[in-house]
Write an enzyme that holds these catalytic residues in place. Structure first.
Site, PDB file in Angstrom:
ATOM      1  N   LYS A  72      47.662  31.657  41.219  1.00  0.00           N
ATOM      2  CA  LYS A  72      46.741  31.449  42.086  1.00  0.00           C
ATOM      3  C   LYS A  72      45.340  31.175  41.513  1.00  0.00           C
ATOM      4  CE  LYS A  72      44.609  34.535  45.380  1.00  0.00           C
ATOM      5  NZ  LYS A  72      44.770  35.943  46.045  1.00  0.00           N
ATOM      6  N   SER A 148      45.349  35.711  50.990  1.00  0.00           N
ATOM      7  CA  SER A 148      44.884  34.668  50.319  1.00  0.00           C
ATOM      8  C   SER A 148      45.811  33.718  49.299  1.00  0.00           C
ATOM      9  CB  SER A 148      43.564  35.063  49.712  1.00  0.00           C
ATOM     10  OG  SER A 148      43.757  35.914  48.467  1.00  0.00           O
ATOM     11  N   SER A 172      46.651  40.399  50.563  1.00  0.00           N
ATOM     12  CA  SER A 172      46.728  39.060  50.200  1.00  0.00           C
ATOM     13  C   SER A 172      47.999  38.552  49.369  1.00  0.00           C
ATOM     14  CB  SER A 172      45.529  38.411  49.211  1.00  0.00           C
ATOM     15  OG  SER A 172      44.383  38.597  49.962  1.00  0.00           O
TER      16      SER A 172
END
Length: 493
Positions: A72, A148, A172
């Site tokens: 990420k 996220s 997330s």
């Protein structure tokens, strides 16, 4: 490997150790798979293909040797690779150091093949940032991946890679795991160091982990990243043995509480209720004591505390980023919600921040009491199935209010919107934030699919530092109701 997409990270690493697979070949398969699915998913922020090819030729001999994975583009630095955090403000920024947890993944033999899409500064529970555009759900590309860590989740669900890195400051990892039919394990806070950049990220809300298709992979990635670094403000109590060794171990007869209700919201979709009720029946069938119960806390107080801490942290974070790139923060660089949080954070008082921190600690003490009566709490991971892309966009009145505040950031107006956020912003994703505020471990498991084929996860939370118990019961559930053979519409060839 003809069955590359069917293998989890544990199996791929075992084949490398046995000489049945070569890291360079696995990396090429991962690159080909990403190139096949990403045009449909928009999950990649920055490819690292050439660096991955080079790395695969000289890997250390660790438990993830040869496993291709994605990272990420937020929770930690990869040295020498662009770091955007999903914002135009950081375009062109390349860190000259590597976060300890990501370096540990490399030392375990993992190969980073791409950095993944996320919402701006990892704030929202859907991956629809303006910098890269929306990531799309491989089960139905009209729907959100969650956020996220949405880009990582999309690529793992589409079987382009077996493992995706991410972080969890309010769900997330667990929200995209629920939306994409994956395992998302948020370890106890302090289990995985965030050195050297963070001591307490988002005031202690954020934990780093992975998105995987199996429980054993979720345990393994935490094992690899776990452990404190000198200078960490504190660390989770050490585990008796690696979490991977807990997979398949009997959890014993557990006292389980479940609720199909909403923790920080007001309603729950029938599909989410059905998912939890089926999970409760399964746990009873497995021999556990199961009853309907939920912890008692002041929802309004904790919602305000959550957004107060988030705003303060986002504001501080943007000011630090300004030092990295040598430019002054300005509205033109940021999305409206991000800039609102920045403005709010700069106007909150120290007393307001301390009140928010006290509220989280009070919730931790309250939940500690609840977990003297129960070993496990089961809830829907999210209150609704994956929403359609664009459904969470600002309404015209909301956009107009934020536009006014961008020009006239009046404290009363900012606090009025803060109060509104506490009432409405977590309605779709209300069940994950509590465990960030209290630091407890929680995992989302893919146990339910809607009639039209969208995943709905079930969340299991354990008492503080009981990551091992959580892994044991998660692996028991996985064995009883396996999910790894389910495949989305968009899947690597």
């Amino acid at each position: 490997m003809k069955d590359y997409g069917s293998c989890d990270a544990t199996e791929l690493a075992a084949r490398v150790r046995r000489g049945e697979a070569e890291p360079v070949d696995l990396v090429e398969q991962a690159i080909a798979a990403i190139e096949a699915v990403n045009p449909h998913l928009n999950a990649v922020m920055h490819p690292m293909f050439e660096a991955a090819r080079a790395a695969a030729r000289g890997l250390p001999d660790g438990p993830l040797r040869g496993v291709p994975m994605v990272v990420k583009d937020y929770d930690g630095f990869v040295k020498g690779e662009p770091f955007t955090a999903g914002t135009r403000f950081l375009e062109g920024f390349v860190p000259d150091r590597e976060s300890v947890a990501l370096a540990r993944l490399r030392r375990a033999g993992a190969v980073f093949v791409a950095k993944t899409n996320l919402p701006e500064l990892a704030i929202l529970g859907t991956t629809e940032g303006r910098l890269k555009g929306p990531a799309r759900n491989p089960w139905n590309t009209d729907h959100s991946t969650g956020g996220s860590s949405g880009g990582s989740a999309a690529l793992v669900a589409a079987r382009a890679v077996p493992l995706g890195h991410g972080g969890d400051g309010g769900g997330s990892l667990r929200i995209p795991a629920s939306h994409c039919g994956l395992v998302g394990l948020k370890p106890t806070y302090g289990r995985v160091t965030q050195a050297p950049h963070f001591g307490e990220n988002w005031g202690g809300y954020v934990s780093w982990g992975g998105l995987t298709r199996t429980v054993r992979d979720a345990a393994l990635v935490v094992d690899v990243m776990a452990g404190p670094e000198p200078g960490d403000p504190y660390a989770a109590p050490p585990l008796e043995r690696p979490l991977a060794a807990e997979v398949g171990a009997p959890p014993g007869k557990l006292r389980v509480a479940f609720t199909a209700g909403s923790l920080f919201g007001k309603g729950t979709h029938p599909e989410a209720k059905a998912a939890v009720e089926a999970a409760a029946r399964l746990l009873a069938d497995l021999g556990h004591e199961v009853e309907e119960a939920r912890p008692d806390f002041d929802r309004g107080t904790l919602c305000r505390a959550y957004f107060t801490q988030t705003a303060a942290s986002v504001s501080s974070e943007i000011d630090e980023m300004a030092q990295w790139v040598g430019r002054k923060p300005a509205p033109r660089y940021f999305e409206p919600v991000t800039w609102f949080l920045y403005q709010l954070g700069r106007r909150l008082s120290a007393a307001e921040l301390q009140t928010a921190r006290d509220a989280g600690q009070a919730a931790g003490r309250s939940l500690a009491g609840f977990f003297t009566r129960y070993d496990l709490l089961v809830t829907p991971t999210v209150a609704y199935p994956p929403v359609r892309l664009g459904q969470l966009a600002l309404k015209p009145a909301e956009a107009a209010a934020l536009a006014v505040l961008r020009v006239f950031p009046v404290g009363a107006g900012l606090r009025a919107i803060l109060a509104q956020l506490g009432e409405t912003a977590l309605e779709l994703t209300p069940n994950t934030q509590l465990f960030n505020q209290t630091g407890q471990p929680a995992v989302s498991l893919p146990l339910h699919w809607t009639a039209d084929g969208l995943p709905v996860g079930v969340q299991f939370a354990a008492r503080y530092a009981e990551d091992a118990l959580l892994v044991r019961v998660a692996s028991q559930i996985e064995a009883a109701r396996p999910w790894r053979d389910r495949r989305p519409k968009i899947v690597a060839p």
